[in-house]
Design a protein around this motif. Structure first.
Motif, short mmCIF file in Angstrom:
data_model
loop_
_atom_site.label_atom_id
_atom_site.label_comp_id
_atom_site.label_asym_id
_atom_site.label_seq_id
_atom_site.Cartn_x
_atom_site.Cartn_y
_atom_site.Cartn_z
N PHE A 95 7.97 3.46 8.94
CA PHE A 95 6.94 3.65 9.95
C PHE A 95 5.70 2.80 9.70
CE2 PHE A 95 9.03 7.97 10.13
CZ PHE A 95 9.62 7.78 11.37
N TRP A 96 5.70 1.97 8.68
CA TRP A 96 4.48 1.25 8.31
C TRP A 96 4.04 0.24 9.36
CZ3 TRP A 96 5.01 0.22 2.32
CH2 TRP A 96 4.86 1.44 1.65
N ASP A 97 4.94 -0.21 10.22
CA ASP A 97 4.53 -1.14 11.27
C ASP A 97 3.53 -0.50 12.25
OD1 ASP A 97 5.96 -3.26 10.27
OD2 ASP A 97 7.70 -2.93 11.54
N LEU A 98 3.47 0.83 12.26
CA LEU A 98 2.51 1.53 13.13
C LEU A 98 1.08 1.39 12.63
CD1 LEU A 98 4.40 4.93 13.62
CD2 LEU A 98 4.17 3.11 15.30
N LEU A 102 -2.74 1.72 14.56
CA LEU A 102 -3.60 2.87 14.27
C LEU A 102 -4.92 2.44 13.63
CD1 LEU A 102 -1.01 5.50 12.95
CD2 LEU A 102 -2.24 5.54 15.12
N ALA A 103 -4.90 1.34 12.89
CA ALA A 103 -6.11 0.87 12.19
C ALA A 103 -7.09 0.20 13.12
CB ALA A 103 -5.71 -0.10 11.08
N ASP A 104 -6.65 -0.21 14.30
CA ASP A 104 -7.52 -0.94 15.22
C ASP A 104 -8.76 -0.11 15.56
OD1 ASP A 104 -8.22 -3.12 16.86
OD2 ASP A 104 -7.42 -2.08 18.62
N GLY A 105 -9.93 -0.65 15.28
CA GLY A 105 -11.18 0.04 15.58
C GLY A 105 -11.64 1.02 14.51
N ALA A 106 -10.88 1.18 13.44
CA ALA A 106 -11.28 2.12 12.38
C ALA A 106 -12.39 1.54 11.53
CB ALA A 106 -10.07 2.48 11.51
N GLU A 119 2.83 5.32 -8.79
CA GLU A 119 3.50 4.04 -8.48
C GLU A 119 3.79 3.90 -6.98
OE1 GLU A 119 6.57 7.13 -9.40
OE2 GLU A 119 4.72 6.47 -10.34
N ASP A 120 3.93 5.03 -6.27
CA ASP A 120 4.18 4.97 -4.83
C ASP A 120 2.99 4.40 -4.06
OD1 ASP A 120 6.59 6.15 -5.40
OD2 ASP A 120 6.08 8.12 -4.58
N SER A 121 1.83 4.42 -4.69
CA SER A 121 0.61 3.97 -3.99
C SER A 121 0.44 2.46 -4.01
CB SER A 121 -0.61 4.64 -4.63
OG SER A 121 -0.52 6.04 -4.50
N PHE A 122 1.12 1.75 -4.90
CA PHE A 122 0.97 0.30 -4.95
C PHE A 122 1.36 -0.36 -3.64
CE2 PHE A 122 1.42 1.21 -9.56
CZ PHE A 122 0.21 0.66 -9.98
N GLU A 123 2.53 0.02 -3.11
CA GLU A 123 2.99 -0.56 -1.85
C GLU A 123 2.08 -0.16 -0.69
OE1 GLU A 123 7.56 -1.46 -1.50
OE2 GLU A 123 7.24 0.64 -2.07
N VAL A 124 1.58 1.06 -0.73
CA VAL A 124 0.68 1.53 0.32
C VAL A 124 -0.57 0.65 0.35
CG1 VAL A 124 -0.85 3.43 1.00
CG2 VAL A 124 1.51 3.91 0.30
N LEU A 125 -1.17 0.42 -0.81
CA LEU A 125 -2.37 -0.41 -0.87
C LEU A 125 -2.07 -1.85 -0.47
CD1 LEU A 125 -3.79 1.16 -4.12
CD2 LEU A 125 -4.96 1.15 -1.91
N ASP A 126 -0.90 -2.37 -0.87
CA ASP A 126 -0.51 -3.73 -0.47
C ASP A 126 -0.37 -3.83 1.05
OD1 ASP A 126 -0.50 -4.61 -3.06
OD2 ASP A 126 1.68 -4.50 -3.31
N GLN A 127 0.29 -2.83 1.67
CA GLN A 127 0.47 -2.84 3.11
C GLN A 127 -0.86 -2.76 3.84
OE1 GLN A 127 3.23 -2.95 5.37
NE2 GLN A 127 4.05 -3.90 3.52
N LEU A 128 -1.75 -1.92 3.33
CA LEU A 128 -3.06 -1.77 3.94
C LEU A 128 -3.83 -3.08 3.90
CD1 LEU A 128 -4.75 0.44 5.25
CD2 LEU A 128 -5.68 0.97 3.00
N LYS A 131 -2.13 -5.62 6.41
CA LYS A 131 -2.20 -5.33 7.84
C LYS A 131 -3.62 -5.12 8.36
CE LYS A 131 2.41 -3.22 7.97
NZ LYS A 131 3.04 -4.42 8.48
N THR A 132 -4.60 -4.91 7.45
CA THR A 132 -5.96 -4.62 7.90
C THR A 132 -6.97 -5.29 6.97
OG1 THR A 132 -6.46 -2.66 6.54
CG2 THR A 132 -5.13 -2.30 8.52
N ASP A 133 -8.22 -5.24 7.37
CA ASP A 133 -9.33 -5.67 6.51
C ASP A 133 -10.32 -4.52 6.36
OD1 ASP A 133 -11.03 -7.35 5.01
OD2 ASP A 133 -12.17 -7.89 6.80
N LEU A 134 -9.78 -3.32 6.26
CA LEU A 134 -10.64 -2.14 6.23
C LEU A 134 -11.19 -1.86 4.84
CD1 LEU A 134 -8.52 0.37 8.36
CD2 LEU A 134 -10.54 -0.93 9.09
#
Length: 199
Positions: A95-98, A102-106, A119-128, A131-134
């Protein structure tokens, strides 16, 4: 009978600013719990029961029997003048393509982590980051059986950029969860101000 202004579904007239916040994290770290703990309106959930079809596709986390499949949504008013609109993302990779939509305008992203599965958080931070500059704030969800680590150790383990706030909270507790959201908003506003001065 109460007026419409006393209905928590209606924004108070004192609200002058609306802020969108993205809540992200790996599967089962507590994103839905976080939004449910603070939302002053009935939380929008898109949860479905975990079925055998997800075996080998999605991770298994304890006795967790449901999963978010689109997003969670809630609202929190801070100080009577700022409304935070909270958008929780699904944790599974498929679901990460969503996230980009969802980040637009945040204004920023609150990244929920579980020290039992850091260790599960590494990929999350990489994806963030991809996909964003938040601006990001990390909140360590204080599960009862999770190991406790100093926040600076978590920062080093996740290889976070200097200045990224790390806080710890029991995300079932409203006061602690509001504190994590305030930390994110303050960090985002500081970053925006510093970029404005640099421009």
């Amino acid at each position: 009978m109460g007026s419409a202004n006393s209905d928590p579904r209606h924004l108070p007239g004192s609200v002058a600013r609306s802020v969108k916040v993205l809540v992200v994290g790996a599967f089962g770290v507590g994103k839905t719990t976080l939004i449910d703990a603070v939302s002053e309106i009935p939380m929008l959930r898109t949860e479905e029961t975990v079925t055998t079809a997800s075996i080998g596709v999605d991770p298994r986390v304890g006795a967790k029997s449901t999963t978010t499949v689109a997003m969670d949504f809630g609202r929190l008013t801070l100080g009577g003048s700022t409304a935070l609109y909270l958008f929780g993302t699904p944790g599974q990779r498929r679901f990460w393509d969503l996230w980009a939509g969802l980040a637009d305008g945040a204004v920023g992203a609150l990244v929920v982590v579980d020290t039992r599965r850091l260790e599960d958080s590494f990929e999350v931070l990489d994806q963030l980051e991809e996909k964003t500059d938040l601006p990001v704030t990390v909140v360590v969800n204080r599960f009862p059986d999770a190991p406790r680590h100093p926040e600076e150790d978590v920062r080093l383990a996740l290889d976070l950029p200097a200045g990224t706030p790390v806080v710890t909270a029991d995300l079932r507790e409203r006061r602690e969860t509001v504190g994590a959201l305030v930390t994110l908003v303050e960090h985002a506003l500081r970053r925006r101000a510093s970029r404005g001065m640099a421009a």
